[in-house]
Design a protein around this motif. Structure first.
Motif, mmCIF file in Angstrom:
data_model
loop_
_atom_site.group_PDB
_atom_site.id
_atom_site.type_symbol
_atom_site.label_atom_id
_atom_site.label_comp_id
_atom_site.label_asym_id
_atom_site.label_seq_id
_atom_site.Cartn_x
_atom_site.Cartn_y
_atom_site.Cartn_z
ATOM 1 N N LEU A 93 -92.921 -38.287 -29.939
ATOM 2 C CA LEU A 93 -93.107 -38.983 -28.630
ATOM 3 C C LEU A 93 -92.906 -40.513 -28.821
ATOM 4 N N ASN A 94 -93.148 -41.373 -29.992
ATOM 5 C CA ASN A 94 -93.335 -42.536 -30.638
ATOM 6 C C ASN A 94 -93.964 -43.349 -29.111
ATOM 7 N N GLY A 95 -95.314 -42.882 -29.252
ATOM 8 C CA GLY A 95 -96.752 -43.039 -28.317
ATOM 9 C C GLY A 95 -96.921 -42.306 -27.303
ATOM 10 N N ILE A 96 -98.389 -41.372 -27.068
ATOM 11 C CA ILE A 96 -97.937 -39.831 -26.485
ATOM 12 C C ILE A 96 -98.825 -40.885 -25.020
ATOM 13 N N ARG A 97 -99.011 -41.940 -24.924
ATOM 14 C CA ARG A 97 -99.804 -42.519 -23.521
ATOM 15 C C ARG A 97 -98.363 -42.874 -22.839
ATOM 16 N N ALA A 98 -97.073 -44.201 -23.708
ATOM 17 C CA ALA A 98 -96.506 -44.794 -23.260
ATOM 18 C C ALA A 98 -95.303 -43.541 -22.504
ATOM 19 N N ARG A 99 -95.291 -42.271 -23.237
ATOM 20 C CA ARG A 99 -94.253 -41.437 -23.152
ATOM 21 C C ARG A 99 -94.608 -40.502 -22.058
ATOM 22 N N LEU A 100 -96.294 -40.314 -21.731
ATOM 23 C CA LEU A 100 -96.822 -38.780 -21.364
ATOM 24 C C LEU A 100 -96.099 -38.079 -20.288
ATOM 25 N N PRO A 101 -95.393 -39.368 -19.619
ATOM 26 C CA PRO A 101 -94.412 -39.018 -18.110
ATOM 27 C C PRO A 101 -93.725 -37.491 -18.683
ATOM 28 N N ARG A 102 -92.759 -38.079 -19.938
ATOM 29 C CA ARG A 102 -91.678 -37.134 -20.574
ATOM 30 C C ARG A 102 -92.535 -36.309 -21.015
ATOM 31 N N LEU A 103 -93.390 -36.640 -21.946
ATOM 32 C CA LEU A 103 -94.289 -34.997 -22.248
ATOM 33 C C LEU A 103 -94.251 -33.875 -21.274
ATOM 34 N N GLN A 153 -95.885 -36.088 -33.188
ATOM 35 C CA GLN A 153 -95.719 -36.638 -34.130
ATOM 36 C C GLN A 153 -95.520 -38.163 -33.445
ATOM 37 N N GLU A 154 -96.165 -39.272 -34.074
ATOM 38 C CA GLU A 154 -96.248 -40.380 -34.037
ATOM 39 C C GLU A 154 -97.123 -40.981 -32.406
ATOM 40 N N ILE A 155 -98.245 -39.986 -31.871
ATOM 41 C CA ILE A 155 -99.434 -40.557 -31.291
ATOM 42 C C ILE A 155 -99.738 -41.548 -31.019
ATOM 43 N N LYS A 156 -99.536 -42.525 -31.805
ATOM 44 C CA LYS A 156 -100.191 -44.267 -31.660
ATOM 45 C C LYS A 156 -101.470 -44.205 -31.082
ATOM 46 N N CYS A 157 -102.577 -43.333 -31.727
ATOM 47 C CA CYS A 157 -104.269 -43.839 -30.321
ATOM 48 C C CYS A 157 -105.094 -42.685 -30.942
ATOM 49 N N ASP A 158 -105.935 -43.098 -31.219
ATOM 50 C CA ASP A 158 -107.146 -42.217 -31.383
ATOM 51 C C ASP A 158 -107.445 -40.923 -31.136
ATOM 52 N N ASP A 159 -108.115 -39.749 -31.474
ATOM 53 C CA ASP A 159 -108.158 -38.730 -30.695
ATOM 54 C C ASP A 159 -109.308 -38.870 -29.303
ATOM 55 N N ASP A 160 -110.187 -40.081 -29.099
ATOM 56 C CA ASP A 160 -110.463 -40.178 -28.025
ATOM 57 C C ASP A 160 -109.701 -40.746 -26.460
ATOM 58 N N GLN A 190 -104.514 -41.994 -34.700
ATOM 59 C CA GLN A 190 -104.981 -43.164 -35.624
ATOM 60 C C GLN A 190 -104.671 -43.987 -34.535
ATOM 61 N N LYS A 191 -105.210 -45.854 -34.507
ATOM 62 C CA LYS A 191 -105.325 -46.314 -33.288
ATOM 63 C C LYS A 191 -104.389 -46.863 -34.040
ATOM 64 N N GLY A 192 -102.761 -47.236 -32.956
ATOM 65 C CA GLY A 192 -101.765 -48.058 -33.514
ATOM 66 C C GLY A 192 -100.999 -47.450 -34.075
ATOM 67 N N PHE A 193 -100.808 -46.617 -34.830
ATOM 68 C CA PHE A 193 -99.992 -45.856 -35.503
ATOM 69 C C PHE A 193 -100.473 -44.305 -35.917
ATOM 70 N N ASN A 194 -99.260 -44.129 -36.887
ATOM 71 C CA ASN A 194 -98.916 -42.584 -36.845
ATOM 72 C C ASN A 194 -99.470 -42.014 -35.664
ATOM 73 N N GLY A 195 -100.618 -41.052 -36.559
ATOM 74 C CA GLY A 195 -100.917 -39.611 -35.587
ATOM 75 C C GLY A 195 -100.104 -38.607 -35.173
ATOM 76 N N VAL A 196 -100.795 -38.097 -35.664
ATOM 77 C CA VAL A 196 -100.137 -36.338 -34.987
ATOM 78 C C VAL A 196 -101.156 -35.282 -34.239
#
Length: 260
Positions: free
Chosen positions: A8-18, A33-40, A59-65
């Motif tokens: 996604l290259n950032g789940i919050r930035a791409r939430l409308p696309r998801l 992949q690359e959700i770029k935020c912590d679980d919370d 993971q805050k700001g990086f990585n994340g699956v």
């Protein structure tokens, strides 16, 4: 069963696309992949409103699956790869979904070559290879889906320009050899099983008009165990989603297996 890999290259930035993709395509399983935020910070309520359950290794700001499922909660099997208890990167999560074991992978990029980042990439791939062998030993349908950050060959089928990518970690002989060692355990590359020839790209950079020029390459892969390969019906890339407004630089890449 349609299983999708989607960086996604950032789940919050791409939430409308998801949400758009989930609503329009209604896949059974989505490996993120690359959700770029912590679980919370995962927008779980929005995802639930779209009809999906999820598990995360953020993971805050990086990585994340993560792994999303349309029918029932995914049954978590593993967070992180074995072999390095001190590894702080959130790059692997594994679940069971309707009798299929699914792993969501965000393999290290490895750039610049010659640095500790490249060494980490190769060491991580060695750990993945060992775990992949363990998964084959259970003799069940297994799908390892994700952004593998490896361009498998020099062919135009896999990369728009060998010259442009020649010094990138994605195309180094060591990266490719590590990928082949996993494949040669007995895994099937779903996209190449469906399309033995022809350009099938999954990633287009934001720079230099790469999307407009179709200057892409193939780094998102779905590897199937023999029991999963026996159920292979189709595979492909939902390419048009890369061209939408504020899209990820990856397109959703998928496999369809016979069964629920």
């Amino acid at each position: 069963m349609k299983i999708v890999s989607y960086n996604l290259n950032g789940i919050r930035a791409r939430l409308p696309r998801l949400i758009e993709y989930l609503t329009e395509q209604q896949p059974d399983v989505v490996c993120l992949q690359e959700i770029k935020c912590d679980d919370d910070s995962v927008p779980a309520a929005d995802i639930a409103a779209a009809g999906y359950h999820g598990i995360w290794h953020g993971q805050k700001g990086f990585n994340g699956v993560g792994i999303l499922t349309r029918e029932g909660q995914p049954q978590l099997r593993r967070i992180g790869l074995p072999g390095d208890p001190d590894d702080s990167h959130s790059r692997y999560i594994e679940a069971e979904v309707a009798g299929v074991v699914v792993g969501s992978i965000y393999l290290p990029n490895g750039n610049p070559v010659g640095t500790e980042k490249f060494s980490y990439k190769l060491a991580w791939m060695d750990r993945l290879r060992a775990h992949a062998l363990e998964l084959l030993a259970i003799e069940r349908p297994v799908v390892l889906a994700g952004d593998w950050n490896v361009i498998p060959t020099d062919s135009h089928d896999d990369v728009f320009s060998v010259r442009a990518m020649a010094h990138d970690a994605l195309m180094q002989p060591e990266s490719r050899a590590a990928f082949r060692r996993i494949l040669n355990q007995g895994w099937t590359d779903a996209i190449r099983a469906r399309y033995p020839e022809g350009a099938v790209y999954t990633f287009w950079d934001y720079q230099a008009g790469a999307w407009q020029r179709d200057a892409g390459f193939r780094i998102d892969h779905l590897l199937l165990s023999p029991h999963a390969a026996d159920r292979l019906l189709d595979a492909g890339v939902d390419k048009d989603y890369r061209g939408r407004e504020k899209a990820s630089d990856h397109a959703p890449t998928w496999v369809e297996l016979e069964g629920d």
